[in-house]
Structure formats: structure tokens, C-alpha cells
Design an enzyme around this catalytic site. Structure first.
Site, PDB file in Angstrom:
ATOM      1  N   ASN A   1     -47.514  24.164  66.810  1.00 38.64           N
ATOM      2  CA  ASN A   1     -48.783  24.873  66.810  1.00 38.64           C
ATOM      3  C   ASN A   1     -49.410  24.810  68.203  1.00 38.64           C
ATOM      4  O   ASN A   1     -50.027  23.830  68.593  1.00 38.64           O
ATOM      5  CB  ASN A   1     -49.730  24.266  65.772  1.00 38.64           C
ATOM      6  CG  ASN A   1     -50.969  25.121  65.627  1.00 38.64           C
ATOM      7  OD1 ASN A   1     -51.435  25.716  66.591  1.00 38.64           O
ATOM      8  ND2 ASN A   1     -51.479  25.194  64.423  1.00 38.64           N
TER       9      ASN A   1
ATOM     10  N   ASP B   1     -44.617  36.627  77.225  1.00 35.55           N
ATOM     11  CA  ASP B   1     -44.402  37.045  75.840  1.00 35.55           C
ATOM     12  C   ASP B   1     -44.863  38.479  75.583  1.00 35.55           C
ATOM     13  O   ASP B   1     -44.159  39.283  74.973  1.00 35.55           O
ATOM     14  CB  ASP B   1     -45.155  36.119  74.873  1.00 35.55           C
ATOM     15  CG  ASP B   1     -44.744  34.669  75.046  1.00 35.55           C
ATOM     16  OD1 ASP B   1     -43.701  34.425  75.674  1.00 35.55           O
ATOM     17  OD2 ASP B   1     -45.466  33.792  74.550  1.00 35.55           O
TER      18      ASP B   1
HETATM   19  P1  ATP Z   1     -44.597  30.550  70.589  1.00 30.36           P
HETATM   20  O1  ATP Z   1     -45.753  31.123  71.362  1.00 30.36           O
HETATM   21  O2  ATP Z   1     -44.269  29.180  70.970  1.00 30.36           O
HETATM   22  O3  ATP Z   1     -43.451  31.477  70.615  1.00 30.36           O
HETATM   23  P2  ATP Z   1     -45.769  31.459  68.103  1.00 30.36           P
HETATM   24  O4  ATP Z   1     -46.395  32.567  68.872  1.00 30.36           O
HETATM   25  O5  ATP Z   1     -44.863  31.871  67.000  1.00 30.36           O
HETATM   26  O6  ATP Z   1     -45.038  30.438  69.046  1.00 30.36           O
HETATM   27  P3  ATP Z   1     -48.367  30.292  67.846  1.00 30.36           P
HETATM   28  O7  ATP Z   1     -48.622  30.566  69.286  1.00 30.36           O
HETATM   29  O8  ATP Z   1     -48.738  28.968  67.291  1.00 30.36           O
HETATM   30  O9  ATP Z   1     -46.884  30.556  67.443  1.00 30.36           O
HETATM   31  O10 ATP Z   1     -49.156  31.443  67.040  1.00 30.36           O
HETATM   32  C1  ATP Z   1     -49.040  31.575  65.649  1.00 30.36           C
HETATM   33  C2  ATP Z   1     -50.300  32.264  65.109  1.00 30.36           C
HETATM   34  O11 ATP Z   1     -50.233  33.686  65.344  1.00 30.36           O
HETATM   35  C3  ATP Z   1     -50.420  32.137  63.600  1.00 30.36           C
HETATM   36  O12 ATP Z   1     -51.058  30.936  63.236  1.00 30.36           O
HETATM   37  C4  ATP Z   1     -51.282  33.353  63.254  1.00 30.36           C
HETATM   38  O13 ATP Z   1     -52.646  33.102  63.477  1.00 30.36           O
HETATM   39  C5  ATP Z   1     -50.811  34.405  64.247  1.00 30.36           C
HETATM   40  N1  ATP Z   1     -49.738  35.220  63.635  1.00 30.36           N
HETATM   41  C6  ATP Z   1     -48.452  35.269  64.002  1.00 30.36           C
HETATM   42  N2  ATP Z   1     -47.742  36.115  63.193  1.00 30.36           N
HETATM   43  C7  ATP Z   1     -48.615  36.609  62.302  1.00 30.36           C
HETATM   44  C8  ATP Z   1     -48.505  37.513  61.207  1.00 30.36           C
HETATM   45  N3  ATP Z   1     -47.354  38.087  60.865  1.00 30.36           N
HETATM   46  N4  ATP Z   1     -49.615  37.764  60.490  1.00 30.36           N
HETATM   47  C9  ATP Z   1     -50.787  37.184  60.829  1.00 30.36           C
HETATM   48  N5  ATP Z   1     -50.956  36.333  61.838  1.00 30.36           N
HETATM   49  C10 ATP Z   1     -49.895  36.037  62.579  1.00 30.36           C
HETATM   50  C1  GLA Z   2     -45.332  30.389  75.526  1.00 28.68           C
HETATM   51  C2  GLA Z   2     -46.333  31.167  76.382  1.00 28.68           C
HETATM   52  C3  GLA Z   2     -45.628  31.893  77.533  1.00 28.68           C
HETATM   53  C4  GLA Z   2     -44.705  30.963  78.312  1.00 28.68           C
HETATM   54  C5  GLA Z   2     -43.809  30.174  77.357  1.00 28.68           C
HETATM   55  C6  GLA Z   2     -42.992  29.141  78.082  1.00 28.68           C
HETATM   56  O1  GLA Z   2     -44.498  31.242  74.827  1.00 28.68           O
HETATM   57  O2  GLA Z   2     -47.045  32.089  75.591  1.00 28.68           O
HETATM   58  O3  GLA Z   2     -46.593  32.490  78.383  1.00 28.68           O
HETATM   59  O4  GLA Z   2     -45.432  30.107  79.151  1.00 28.68           O
HETATM   60  O5  GLA Z   2     -44.565  29.518  76.344  1.00 28.68           O
HETATM   61  O6  GLA Z   2     -42.122  29.752  78.966  1.00 28.68           O
END
Ligand code: ATP
Ligand code: GLA
Length: 517
Positions: A252, A204
Site C-alpha cells: 500500500n 506509470d
Molecule cells: P504500484 O503503484 O506499486 O504499481 P498500485 O498502483 O497497484 O501499485 P496503489 O498505488 O497502492 O497500488 O494504489 C491502489 C489504489 O488505487 C486502490 O486502493 C484504489 O484506491 C485505487 N484503485 C486502483 N484500481 C482501482 C479500481 N479498479 N477501482 C477503484 N479504485 C482503484
Molecule cells: C511507483 C511510482 C513510479 C515509480 C515506481 C518505481 O510505481 O508511481 O513513479 O517511481 O514506483 O520505479
């Protein structure tokens, strides 16, 4: 290659569509803090096209950065030791903290989880980088920041990576680091979320940093972590597009980590050690857990048992080797019992590895606590090796400059196989995600799969432009309206986006003291 600095919004495909957002950000900053920001730090989300849950086994993935992003307007306060955070999203209430005494690293209060914890993740890695470089004579500066994010949180599009990387960049820039290479920024940020207890890989952050307009990325972890941009074949008469549909089931990652994400990371690490044990191989202990990992097993196996190194640029050889290791899994997990997913209890696995239960727990379970009854070693390793094979097959299609029509059908097939594997072997899918895939596939999608961590979040579909409207219409009726009877048209539209690949992390500065947007 350094992280770029801009003086206007030309890095967006449609700068004018973003002007108001940036003007609003500055206006809100001024009204909250009665001061003006010095610069803006920005980092985008990503959509992974193929290659999920293999980055923490050090296999390559194929994501692209997207245009939705997190931006933070920053005022630097030399002489202050306070950091104040505001957010345009009312769900993220004001936070502040006092910087620790010189030489100490910011601490995360594990008992009180908030968005400030993610901010601190980004802060800590910036702080450590500056301290390691040894060129920071002054105390760290105080900060006033206002964030605005367009990446949906928990939507599988890496809002957390976008937020953490934008934070790290802000802290670096605010403390005198005006130039940092993409390589260094990636290296330091890939571990940032580990500080909140998520044992993620590095895809990511790398995608967010290396993103390029109109290009996808090959993210490699070995021999070194880097992103290489590449273009997809031209498809005629209708262009190829990726439609991202958010299931609106929030995943989450942190809260569910002990039974979902972190557990998967443990399972693949244990699988690597169990496989190595069969051949008395000693693995390099270089996973995030400080254990062996599945790519490492494969590399050691091929070197020591077959006398050949792993493929480097030779994709055909890689395909042969991955097929070889998939066949090996069938031999090693040689009974229905071992394949069943009801064999590898802690006790059984420790015995297989020649460890006591305590030694097993110390080695695999002490850093990121997980909960399970059985470890599904066969299923998880089968996914990792077969998904890595699909990434290589995609690269082969790209390298052979496959014509557009064939690319659509072949890549679509690989995406569907990936979804099947994520669902049955890695168990990161769920009913809502499967419905999004089915509806789209029966109305013109060539391939539909979960993107990112899963357990909720988004599905990415491979389409041509002429099919987008139909697929969106069908999903509106057969998924969104059924699943969420009170959903508004605006919410449905926001949940479905034709994604454009976007530029990676950057900083925005004023021109002659004023903003140029
Ligand atoms: P994934 O990793 O599966 O793509 P994601 O990164 O969107 O999902 P999470 O790993 O659960 O979701 O992280 C989300 C957390 O990141 C939120 O709860 C918050 O703490 C932080 N975050 C993300 N975007 C913002 C933002 N725009 N402002 C403040 N905090 C944020
Ligand atoms: C989340 C993690 C990454 C990767 C993906 C699944 O986004 O942050 O490192 O493992 O899941 O591919």
C-alpha cells in the site's frame, strides 16, 4: 498524437476474450443506474522491465503497458452537480459527492481515505486542465460511472495510475474535451496522485498513456516527458516473454509512504543537494519537492566542472558519464561512516548543507511528511545512478540489434543486477520477492526483478516460451502453496501472467447509438 477513440474492442490482442466483460459492464450499469452509459474510458496498467525508482530523479525507464486495465462506463448528466461512483469490485463500495461551486476545485477529505480519493485525484487534474484552457463556460456536468478493473491493486502494476488516468479521461470527455494529446494527458496526470500524498514520478501514467501493442516503451523525462515505443529483438526458436508473478503481498503505497516511497523521494533529493554542496554548485530546484534532483546534479556537475553537457543520444557517452558519477560517489562519501547509513541524521545533514534544522525541515520535509532516523544518501544515489546505467546498457543492446541469444543473457544479467541494487541499496525488496526471483532463476529465468515501487507487489521474469510451464510449476509449489497454504488453483493462476504489451489509454464510443462488441 491524440488519445485514440475506438468503436469496438480491436485494440486488444484477443478482442473476443473481452466481449463478455464489456457486455457485463453495460448490463450492470443499466441495472444500477436505470440508464445507459454514453461512453467508456479505459487505461491500462504497466510492468516496468528495468529502471525503477529513477523516474523522480528524471532518468529514463523501460516499462510496457499491459493488457489488464481499468474501464469506466460513463453517463453524463448536464445540469446535475452530483458524481456517483460504483465499482464491479465489492471492495470498492458506492461513493458520491457534490461538485463545488463554479471555479472551485474538488476537495479531498484527508481524514477519510477511500477509492473516491483516487477518483478525485484524476478529477482535479482534469478540472484544472479545463479551467486553464479557459474554454469552459458551463458548470461541470454531473456523472454516473461504473468502473471495472483487472489490474490487481497494490500489485506493483500501477492500478492507481490506470484508475486515475481513466478517470481524468472520463471527466475530460464528459465535459466537452473530445481531443487531447498524449503529451498533455501525461503532463496533467503525472501529478494526480500527489493529491493523496504520494510523491510519485511520472513513469506509470506515461506508460499507461503511450502503451502500444507488441512494443515496450522508453519513457524519458528530460529534455521533455514522452514515451517512445520500441520492439525487442526476435528470439528463436522459442519466443522471449515476460512472466509477471504477483507475490500477493499487497504494497500500500499511500499508507506506507512516510517510511517507504516518499522517504526515498526525499533521500534522493537530499543526496542531490549534498553532492552539489561539495562542488558549490547551484541546482535547478525542479524536483517534485521543489529541490535539486540527481540528474540535475549530474548535468550541472558535467557542465560546470568538465565543460560538457550530458549525453543526448550518444549512449556510449552516457555510459561513461554515469560511470564517472558513480566513481565520484565513492570520493564524496569518503568514509565508512558516511557510507554506513548511520550518519545522515537531520542535524548532520542540515549542517553539511549549511542549513538550520528548521530550514532543512521546511525545504525537504514539509510537503510530504516522512519518518526516519538516518537518510541513506550513499546507498540511494548509488542505486539511482547504477540503475540509470543499466537502462542505458539495455538501450545499447537494443540499438546494436544484439542477436536474440545474447540479448537474453545480457538483459537477464542487467535485470538481476537491478534486483540486487533494489534489494541492497534501495531496500524495496523483501523475502517473498527474493524467493520468487530465486525459484524462477533456478528453473530457467534469465533475469528476475521487482517491478514498480516494490515493498511487496510483483516480480517480472525474462523467459523463453519453452520455460514458462516449468517456472510456473516450481513457483506454484515452492512459493504460492508454501506461502499461502489455503490458496486455490484459480488464485495461483491469476497471480502468474505472461504479459502481453497493450495499447495505452483510449475512449470507446457507440456506433449509431449502440455498442459494437
Ligand atoms: P504500484 O503503484 O506499486 O504499481 P498500485 O498502483 O497497484 O501499485 P496503489 O498505488 O497502492 O497500488 O494504489 C491502489 C489504489 O488505487 C486502490 O486502493 C484504489 O484506491 C485505487 N484503485 C486502483 N484500481 C482501482 C479500481 N479498479 N477501482 C477503484 N479504485 C482503484
Ligand atoms: C511507483 C511510482 C513510479 C515509480 C515506481 C518505481 O510505481 O508511481 O513513479 O517511481 O514506483 O520505479
Amino acid at each position: 498524437m491524440s488519445v485514440p477513440t475506438f468503436h469496438n474492442l480491436s485494440f486488444y490482442s484477443d478482442p473476443s476474450a473481452n466481449v463478455q466483460r464489456y457486455k457485463d459492464l453495460i448490463k450492470s450499469f443499466e441495472s444500477i443506474y436505470h440508464d445507459t452509459p454514453d461512453f467508456i474510458s479505459r487505461s491500462p496498467g504497466r510492468v516496468n522491465l528495468i529502471g525503477d525508482h529513477i523516474d523522480y530523479s528524471y532518468f529514463s525507464a523501460l516499462p510496457m503497458a499491459i493488457e489488464t486495465d481499468v474501464i469506466g462506463a460513463v453517463k453524463v448528466l448536464p445540469g446535475s452537480n452530483e458524481v456517483v461512483l460504483h465499482n464491479t469490485d465489492p471492495a470498492f463500495a458506492r461513493e458520491s459527492f457534490v461538485l463545488p461551486a463554479e471555479g472551485q476545485v474538488v476537495e479531498i477529505d484527508k481524514s477519510k481515505f477511500s477509492w473516491a480519493s483516487y477518483f478525485k485525484c484524476g478529477y482535479i487534474v482534469a478540472q484544472k486542465y479545463i479551467q486553464e484552457k479557459g474554454n469552459h463556460q458551463q458548470p461541470f456536468n454531473g456523472l454516473l460511472i461504473l468502473f471495472d478493473g483487472t489490474v490487481p491493486t497494490g500489485g506493483g502494476l500501477s492500478s492507481s495510475a490506470a484508475f486515475c488516468v481513466a478517470t481524468t479521461m472520463a471527466v475530460l470527455r464528459a465535459n466537452g474535451v473530445t481531443q487531447i494529446s498524449k503529451e498533455d494527458l501525461t503532463r496533467i496526470t503525472v501529478v494526480s496522485e500527489h493529491y493523496v500524498g504520494v510523491n510519485n514520478g511520472g513513469m506509470d501514467q506515461c506508460a499507461s498513456i503511450y502503451g502500444e501493442r507488441d512494443k515496450a516503451l522508453l519513457i524519458q523525462f528530460q529534455p521533455k516527458l514522452e514515451g517512445q515505443a520500441f520492439a525487442f529483438p526476435v528470439v528463436k526458436p522459442n519466443d522471449m516473454v515476460f512472466l509477471i508473478t504477483n507475490s500477493l503481498v499487497q504494497a500500500n503505497k499511500k499508507e506506507t509512504a512516510p517510511v517507504n516511497y516518499n522517504l526515498r523521494a526525499v533521500e534522493v533529493a537530499v543526496a542531490a543537494e549534498v553532492l552539489a554542496k561539495q562542488f558549490n554548485l547551484k541546482l535547478l530546484q525542479d524536483s517534485n519537492l521543489g529541490t535539486g534532483q540527481l540528474r540535475g546534479f549530474m548535468e550541472t556537475y558535467y557542465l560546470q566542472e568538465k565543460g560538457v553537457p550530458l549525453w543526448n543520444n550518444d549512449i556510449d557517452q552516457g555510459i561513461i558519464q554515469l560511470n564517472g558519477v558513480l566513481a565520484l560517489l565513492e570520493k564524496i562519501f569518503d568514509s565508512e561512516e558516511k557510507k554506513s547509513g548511520h550518519f545522515y541524521t537531520t542535524e548532520n545533514t542540515a549542517k553539511v548543507l549549511g542549513l538550520s534544522t528548521e530550514e532543512f525541515q521546511e525545504k525537504f520535509l514539509s510537503q510530504f511528511p516522512v519518518r526516519y532516523q538516518y537518510l541513506k544518501l550513499y546507498q540511494r544515489s548509488k542505486h539511482v545512478y547504477s540503475e540509470s546505467l543499466r537502462v542505458l546498457e539495455t538501450l545499447k543492446l537494443l540499438r546494436e540489434q544484439t542477436d536474440g541469444a545474447r540479448f537474453l543473457s545480457e538483459f537477464g544479467r542487467l535485470m538481476n543486477e537491478s534486483q540486487e541494487s533494489l534489494s541492497s541499496q534501495f531496500e524495496t525488496s523483501r523475502e517473498e520477492l527474493a524467493t520468487l526471483c530465486q525459484v524462477a532463476l533456478s528453473h530457467g529465468s534469465y533475469g528476475s526483478r521487482i517491478t514498480g515501487a516494490g515493498f511487496g507487489g510483483s516480480v517480472v521474469h525474462l523467459l523463453t516460451t519453452d520455460k514458462v510451464e516449468t517456472v510456473q510449476r516450481e513457483l506454484r509449489e515452492k512459493y504460492y502453496k508454501k506461502q499461502f497454504p489455503n490458496i486455490t488453483e484459480e488464485e495461483i493462476q491469476a497471480a502468474m501472467t505472461v504479459s502481453k504489451s497493450g495499447l495505452g489509454t483510449c475512449v470507446l464510443e457507440k456506433t449509431d447509438g449502440s455498442w459494437d462488441f
